[in-house]
Write a protein that holds these residues in place. Structure first.
Motif, PDB file in Angstrom:
ATOM      1  N   VAL A   1       0.847  -1.201   0.000  1.00 19.22           N
ATOM      2  CA  VAL A   1       0.000   0.000   0.000  1.00 19.22           C
ATOM      3  C   VAL A   1       0.879   1.246   0.000  1.00 19.22           C
ATOM      4  O   VAL A   1       0.602   2.219  -0.698  1.00 19.22           O
ATOM      5  CB  VAL A   1      -0.942   0.017   1.216  1.00 19.22           C
ATOM      6  CG1 VAL A   1      -1.756   1.312   1.222  1.00 19.22           C
ATOM      7  CG2 VAL A   1      -1.890  -1.158   1.183  1.00 19.22           C
ATOM      8  N   SER A   2       1.984   1.202   0.735  1.00 18.26           N
ATOM      9  CA  SER A   2       2.852   2.379   0.787  1.00 18.26           C
ATOM     10  C   SER A   2       3.375   2.720  -0.603  1.00 18.26           C
ATOM     11  O   SER A   2       3.681   3.863  -0.898  1.00 18.26           O
ATOM     12  CB  SER A   2       4.015   2.145   1.755  1.00 18.26           C
ATOM     13  OG  SER A   2       5.010   1.350   1.127  1.00 18.26           O
ATOM     14  N   GLN A   3       3.474   1.724  -1.472  1.00 16.90           N
ATOM     15  CA  GLN A   3       3.951   1.965  -2.839  1.00 16.90           C
ATOM     16  C   GLN A   3       2.824   2.392  -3.780  1.00 16.90           C
ATOM     17  O   GLN A   3       3.084   2.764  -4.919  1.00 16.90           O
ATOM     18  CB  GLN A   3       4.620   0.704  -3.386  1.00 16.90           C
ATOM     19  CG  GLN A   3       5.908   0.346  -2.684  1.00 16.90           C
ATOM     20  CD  GLN A   3       6.949   1.437  -2.842  1.00 16.90           C
ATOM     21  OE1 GLN A   3       7.317   1.824  -3.943  1.00 16.90           O
ATOM     22  NE2 GLN A   3       7.402   1.992  -1.722  1.00 16.90           N
ATOM     23  N   GLY A   4       1.569   2.249  -3.337  1.00 17.80           N
ATOM     24  CA  GLY A   4       0.470   2.680  -4.188  1.00 17.80           C
ATOM     25  C   GLY A   4      -0.550   1.607  -4.527  1.00 17.80           C
ATOM     26  O   GLY A   4      -1.480   1.858  -5.297  1.00 17.80           O
ATOM     27  N   VAL A   5      -0.378   0.391  -3.984  1.00 19.94           N
ATOM     28  CA  VAL A   5      -1.404  -0.627  -4.194  1.00 19.94           C
ATOM     29  C   VAL A   5      -2.650  -0.196  -3.421  1.00 19.94           C
ATOM     30  O   VAL A   5      -2.550   0.226  -2.267  1.00 19.94           O
ATOM     31  CB  VAL A   5      -0.921  -2.014  -3.714  1.00 19.94           C
ATOM     32  CG1 VAL A   5      -2.013  -3.054  -3.900  1.00 19.94           C
ATOM     33  CG2 VAL A   5       0.327  -2.427  -4.467  1.00 19.94           C
ATOM     34  N   ILE A   6      -3.816  -0.301  -4.067  1.00 21.25           N
ATOM     35  CA  ILE A   6      -5.025   0.228  -3.426  1.00 21.25           C
ATOM     36  C   ILE A   6      -5.590  -0.758  -2.405  1.00 21.25           C
ATOM     37  O   ILE A   6      -5.330  -1.962  -2.465  1.00 21.25           O
ATOM     38  CB  ILE A   6      -6.100   0.578  -4.472  1.00 21.25           C
ATOM     39  CG1 ILE A   6      -6.462  -0.640  -5.321  1.00 21.25           C
ATOM     40  CG2 ILE A   6      -5.631   1.719  -5.355  1.00 21.25           C
ATOM     41  CD1 ILE A   6      -7.624  -0.405  -6.254  1.00 21.25           C
TER      42      ILE A   6
ATOM     43  N   PRO B   1       2.650  -1.100  -8.459  1.00 20.45           N
ATOM     44  CA  PRO B   1       2.866   0.246  -8.998  1.00 20.45           C
ATOM     45  C   PRO B   1       4.310   0.668  -9.214  1.00 20.45           C
ATOM     46  O   PRO B   1       4.550   1.553 -10.031  1.00 20.45           O
ATOM     47  CB  PRO B   1       2.217   1.155  -7.943  1.00 20.45           C
ATOM     48  CG  PRO B   1       2.189   0.348  -6.693  1.00 20.45           C
ATOM     49  CD  PRO B   1       2.179  -1.091  -7.068  1.00 20.45           C
TER      50      PRO B   1
END
Lengths: 193, 604
Positions: free
Chosen positions: B203-208, B260
């Motif tokens: 999530v920190s990388q942009g996975v929703i 991402p």
């Protein structure tokens, strides 16, 4: 064997609650609290309106915008229907598409010569690739500059500022986010309409 | 190949190597029932599960009981997933209204055959997807019907591996452990905590990770774009860690919301291999000779690197047909060069080839690039990796038990060469073990080749309910030798419980759903049951002390023999089929030969 069935049903239900409900709920809770922006799709708002996601490519066809890679998602950059061409290397359709796109590209970018960068005319895996290689962006600079009536150097400078290097210095490939680059263009050098 | 490409592959391998021992030692403690640093927090949860399910922690099973538990658990969880899919229209967490009258145009219908195929697919750790998730599955189906199996099938795989290892480690024993306990421990101490950590990193990388309806965006050029949403990260983490591979979205780990950044990609490929690599150490630890585990690790690493260094240069050298059209084929500092069709810019050639090798070495099947668009030799690597039995680190549990199967075969063949009764880890390998191992090897090969052969020639009548009329090959997205590769890959992936695809094929018809469904069941259970029989038989045996004539199985000689047996068994079985697919296509590509889709006559 059948005497094992009811224990199996019980553990299936218990583990479904644990791994299928409690676990995603916990991840959702923490993610929404700590990484709110990312967890909701890294959406970009302009004047309070969602214009897209910085992670998801969108369709550009006007000359004053940088254009992303060919997309096989739905009818192009359909972010609710991701997908690839799945054309094999000896597929006639692959060659036909690339020939047509290559002619179109050279016609729209008469200042560009030489081989076209590999990513620019190949369809991405997701159909939603948000990026271009720096070379593919550079290939479009003269066209964008002409359409906006500014010097190519000004556009090239924006491209360079928008280029992301490899992550941690070595991971992945250098890239330019097309949507963010176009937003930067619009805010720095609004197109003449 | 570029220096940066070699660096990325090198760093990946070194990090994997560094994690193998701590991971493996931790799992050995978990499965031996010893306390770990997670026990203060998680032991109460483990006990709660036993209490709720009426499991007696101290009661062990014979191999038959162990197998029965596994089969019944698979059946019960398969039925639950089938029901959730079929009833998703009536269930909550379905903002897009799939399975109801409100579903958007273009949504896929959840037919009985698709629900069957998908339930089997996730139960067997295959995650073959005949559907497009974002136009088919509600959030509840993805969370409670599919992601749950990512935990279950991985935990079951680890349990079986541990049972087989106990077969070697124990002597004069009737019992090989308790399936319910092994599976619960795998879930509670290994899969859940690691998934939570990986999900948050992603999530920190942009996975929703949300439960919102799809977002409507007004694009810069004045169009609208509907952006799919959902609880992705929680599923993504266990999808990789459990070597499942079923994407939250159709584009799988190529989708920017699933993968991402290059860092999220690194985390994902590492997650695929970390448990299977760790289990080699767990194996050494449990049989009380860690060099036995490292020997297996060395054999796996050899085959892994061999795969990467075929796939990577093949993709980097690209497609000569495209370079003749004026496309840059060489990598430069500002563009990747090579074969970029079906690949993402952020991953480039290196990470796409590396991911494809890793995901098929293991039984993962997630993809960050489309294997169907690989060059013939680049696409050959994933295909061969699966056909070798996914024993190169392999699936969670499945990799080590598959490789131990080949180890038994290796000592048997070595024994034949010198005329001695073969031994492995102090156990005599006799008729029963070799028969069971051969059964597993032959059943897998038969499933792949017979289904593929049938698929290449079968024709359907005008009003057949199985498939549109005409030949099954009309469902292919490519023709010529590449078309055969597509069929071969589909049944290889199904039987090998991999789940990746040459995605040009349109597999959502009753014919493909049912036959690939059968291939997945054969590949999972007709491998597991013979192996549990081997475990039961080995556990009963006495230990034979090593003598001067015993083949040492912890040194380079054995590693070489083991690699040789894996390659020779795979090559002898599948080489003829591969010759007609990717190999001939490679030579035709060099001659710039192209293939158009044929129009088939309809047989009535």
């Amino acid at each position: 064997m059948l005497q094992q069935f009811w224990p199996a049903v019980r553990i299936t239900l218990v583990l479904t609650v644990l791994t299928g409900m409690l676990y995603p709920a916990l991840v959702t809770g923490i993610a929404q609290a700590i990484f709110h922006q990312q967890a909701n799709g890294s959406l970009i708002e302009v004047n309070g309106k969602v214009v897209g996601s910085e992670l998801i490519g969108q369709k550009f066809s006007k000359p004053e915008y940088f254009q992303g890679r060919p997309s096989a998602a739905g009818d192009g950059y359909d972010a609710a229907n991701s997908g690839a061409s799945n054309f094999g290397p000896t597929n006639q359709k692959l060659v036909d598409r690339i020939k047509a796109d290559s002619e179109k590209f050279r016609k729209e970018n008469p200042d560009f010569s030489g081989p076209i960068p590999a990513d620019l005319l190949t369809a991405s895996a997701s159909g939603l690739d948000p990026d271009l290689s720096p070379a593919s962006a550079a290939a479009q600079v003269p066209r964008v500059a002409k359409a906006r009536g500014i010097a190519p150097a000004q556009v090239q400078e924006l491209v360079e500022r928008s280029t992301q290097a490899r992550q941690l210095g070595f991971l992945g490939e250098p890239r330019v986010n097309v949507l963010k680059l176009n937003l930067a263009l619009d805010s720095t050098y609004p197109a003449k309409r | 190949m570029t220096p940066n490409g070699l660096l990325q592959i090198g760093v990946f391998f070194l990090v994997l190597l560094a994690l193998t021992k701590p991971m493996g030692a931790f799992m050995a403690r978990v499965f031996e029932g010893e306390r770990t640093w997670l026990h203060p927090a998680l032991r109460p949860l483990e006990r709660l599960i036993y209490r709720l399910c009426g499991i007696r922690e101290d009661q062990e099973q014979r191999w038959t009981g162990y197998a029965a538990s596994l089969l019944m658990f698979s059946l019960a969880s398969l039925l639950l997933t089938y029901l959730i899919q079929r009833l998703q229209g009536f269930l909550p967490f379905n903002p897009q209204g799939f399975g109801t009258a409100h579903a958007a145009q273009g949504a896929t219908a959840m037919t009985p055959d698709l629900a069957f195929n998908t339930a089997v697919s996730f139960t067997t750790n295959t995650n073959w997807q005949a559907y497009t998730p974002e136009t088919t599955m509600s959030y509840l189906t993805q969370m409670a019907g599919l992601a749950t199996h990512n935990f279950f099938s991985a935990a079951a795989g680890m349990a079986i591996a541990v049972a087989l290892i106990r077969g070697f480690a124990r002597h004069s024993s009737e019992k090989i452990g308790n399936f319910w306990v092994d599976m619960t421990r795998a879930t509670v101490y290994v899969l859940l905590p690691m998934s939570l950590l990986i999900a948050l990193l992603l999530v920190s990388q942009g996975v929703i990770q949300n439960l919102s309806p799809y977002t409507k965006a007004a694009t810069l050029e004045g169009g609208t774009q509907i952006i799919a949403q959902g609880p992705t990260a929680s599923q993504e983490a266990i999808k990789m860690l459990g070597t499942n591979g079923g994407g939250f979205f159709n584009a799988n780990s190529a989708h920017p919301f699933e993968n991402p950044t290059p860092l999220s990609n690194f985390i994902q490929i590492l997650s695929i291999f970390v448990i299977p690599a760790g289990l080699t150490y767990t194996f050494g630890k449990m049989v009380k000779d860690t060099r036995q585990g490292w020997a297996i690790f060395a054999a796996m690493s050899t085959l892994f690197l061999a795969g990467v260094f075929v796939a990577y240069p093949s993709e980097q050298s690209g497609n000569p047909i495209l370079s003749s059209l004026g496309i840059e084929n060489h990598a430069t500092a500002t563009q990747p060069g090579g074969n970029m069709e079906g690949k993402e810019v952020r991953f480039g050639i290196t990470n796409s080839a590396l991911f494809a090798t890793v995901t098929t070495d293991a039984s993962c099947g997630a993809v960050n690039s489309m294997h169907d668009s690989f060059t013939p030799l680049g696409g050959l690597v994933p295909l061969v990796n699966i056909e070798l039995g996914e024993v190169v680190f392999g699936g969670v549990g499945a990799g080590i038990y598959g490789m131990l199967m080949f180890a038994i075969l290796t000592v048997f063949i070595a024994g034949l060469m010198v005329g001695r009764t073969p031994e492995y880890l102090g156990k005599k390998i006799e008729q029963k073990e070799v028969k069971m191992v051969m059964l597993a090897v032959l059943v897998l090969a038969a499933s792949i080749l017979l289904f593929s052969g049938t698929g290449a020639v079968v024709q359907f009548a005008k009003n057949s309910w199985l498939n549109p009329p005409g030949p099954a090959t009309a469902n292919l997205g490519n023709s010529g030798p590449h078309g055969l590769s597509e069929i071969l890959y589909a049944y290889t992936s199904g039987t090998g419980n991999n789940g990746s695809a040459f995605g040009g094929i349109s597999p959502n018809t009753p014919w493909y759903n049912l036959t690939i469904g059968m291939a997945m069941l054969i590949g999972r259970f007709l491998m597991i049951i013979p192996l549990l029989a081997v475990a039961g038989s080995l556990a009963q045996k006495k230990v034979v002390p090593a003598s001067a004539g015993t083949l040492p199985t912890n040194g380079p000689l054995f590693v070489g023999l083991l690699v040789g047996v894996v390659v020779i068994v795979g090559a002898l079985t599948f080489f003829p089929a591969l010759t007609l697919g990717p190999i001939v296509e490679h030579f035709l590509m060099l001659r710039h030969q192209l293939f158009s889709l044929l129009v088939f006559p309809v047989w009535s």
